[in-house]
Design a protein around this motif. Structure first.
Motif, mmCIF file in Angstrom:
data_model
loop_
_atom_site.group_PDB
_atom_site.id
_atom_site.type_symbol
_atom_site.label_atom_id
_atom_site.label_comp_id
_atom_site.label_asym_id
_atom_site.label_seq_id
_atom_site.Cartn_x
_atom_site.Cartn_y
_atom_site.Cartn_z
ATOM 1 N N SER A 17 0.660 -1.235 0.120
ATOM 2 C CA SER A 17 0.177 -0.008 0.006
ATOM 3 C C SER A 17 0.869 1.296 0.249
ATOM 4 C CB SER A 17 -0.947 0.012 1.371
ATOM 5 O OG SER A 17 -1.930 -1.122 1.055
ATOM 6 N N SER A 19 3.692 1.591 -1.486
ATOM 7 C CA SER A 19 4.279 1.748 -2.760
ATOM 8 C C SER A 19 3.074 2.146 -3.699
ATOM 9 C CB SER A 19 5.044 0.444 -3.509
ATOM 10 O OG SER A 19 4.055 -0.566 -3.622
ATOM 11 N N LEU A 20 1.971 2.020 -3.494
ATOM 12 C CA LEU A 20 0.669 2.348 -4.237
ATOM 13 C C LEU A 20 0.554 3.852 -4.073
ATOM 14 C CD1 LEU A 20 -1.628 -0.694 -4.363
ATOM 15 C CD2 LEU A 20 -0.289 0.005 -6.044
ATOM 16 N N LEU A 21 0.665 4.305 -2.660
ATOM 17 C CA LEU A 21 0.294 5.640 -2.460
ATOM 18 C C LEU A 21 1.411 6.587 -3.000
ATOM 19 C CD1 LEU A 21 -0.968 7.732 -0.848
ATOM 20 C CD2 LEU A 21 0.606 7.121 0.973
ATOM 21 N N ASP A 23 3.318 5.940 -5.790
ATOM 22 C CA ASP A 23 2.939 5.841 -7.324
ATOM 23 C C ASP A 23 1.743 6.689 -7.717
ATOM 24 O OD1 ASP A 23 5.020 4.070 -8.000
ATOM 25 O OD2 ASP A 23 3.715 2.500 -8.062
ATOM 26 N N ASP A 24 0.576 6.865 -6.816
ATOM 27 C CA ASP A 24 -0.484 7.612 -6.865
ATOM 28 C C ASP A 24 0.091 8.981 -6.635
ATOM 29 O OD1 ASP A 24 -2.010 5.582 -7.639
ATOM 30 O OD2 ASP A 24 -3.218 5.376 -5.426
ATOM 31 N N VAL A 25 0.807 9.631 -5.770
ATOM 32 C CA VAL A 25 1.199 10.802 -5.595
ATOM 33 C C VAL A 25 1.951 11.325 -6.533
ATOM 34 C CG1 VAL A 25 2.715 12.261 -4.163
ATOM 35 C CG2 VAL A 25 0.950 10.782 -3.404
ATOM 36 N N GLU A 27 2.097 10.198 -9.893
ATOM 37 C CA GLU A 27 1.360 10.232 -11.040
ATOM 38 C C GLU A 27 0.490 11.658 -11.384
ATOM 39 O OE1 GLU A 27 -0.693 6.672 -11.310
ATOM 40 O OE2 GLU A 27 1.237 5.456 -11.783
ATOM 41 N N ASP A 28 0.382 12.386 -10.000
ATOM 42 C CA ASP A 28 -0.317 13.596 -10.031
ATOM 43 C C ASP A 28 0.447 14.902 -10.459
ATOM 44 O OD1 ASP A 28 -2.684 12.153 -9.718
ATOM 45 O OD2 ASP A 28 -2.600 12.763 -7.437
ATOM 46 N N SER A 34 5.507 7.919 -16.031
ATOM 47 C CA SER A 34 5.354 6.425 -15.273
ATOM 48 C C SER A 34 6.192 6.465 -14.187
ATOM 49 C CB SER A 34 5.678 5.467 -16.484
ATOM 50 O OG SER A 34 7.188 5.288 -16.613
ATOM 51 N N THR A 35 5.858 5.680 -13.244
ATOM 52 C CA THR A 35 6.576 5.682 -12.031
ATOM 53 C C THR A 35 6.493 3.885 -11.698
ATOM 54 O OG1 THR A 35 6.512 6.151 -9.791
ATOM 55 C CG2 THR A 35 4.245 6.390 -10.799
ATOM 56 N N THR A 44 12.012 3.966 -6.090
ATOM 57 C CA THR A 44 10.962 4.173 -7.059
ATOM 58 C C THR A 44 11.728 4.811 -8.269
ATOM 59 O OG1 THR A 44 8.785 5.534 -7.679
ATOM 60 C CG2 THR A 44 10.523 6.667 -6.203
#
Length: 73
Positions: A17, A19-21, A23-25, A27-28, A34-35, A44
């Motif tokens: 979770s 790493s997903l957070l 990536d989401d941050v 990508e904004d 890409s990340t 990362t």
């Protein structure tokens, strides 16, 4: 647009979770194409349009999400 791939060491991740957070941050951020974030490797990798954001912007976004980041290449 000119792009580069930048690698960052990320300290403070504990699970998928995290790493997903990250990536989401990232990508904004403007210019992030890409990340890929790995908890296991504490890294990362970001493909970044250098005219829109800088490695410093990536570090600031990761820090703001509650982790510590260092540009390593």
């Amino acid at each position: 647009m000119p792009a580069t791939t930048a690698t960052f060491r990320v300290i403070g991740m504990h699970c998928g979770s995290c790493s997903l957070l990250i990536d989401d941050v990232l990508e904004d951020l403007p210019g992030v194409r890409s990340t890929r974030t790995s908890v296991k490797d504490e890294l990362t990798i970001v493909e970044l349009d250098t005219t829109a954001s800088s490695p410093g912007d990536v570090i600031a976004a990761i820090d703001e999400a509650g982790y510590q980041a260092e540009h390593i290449g």
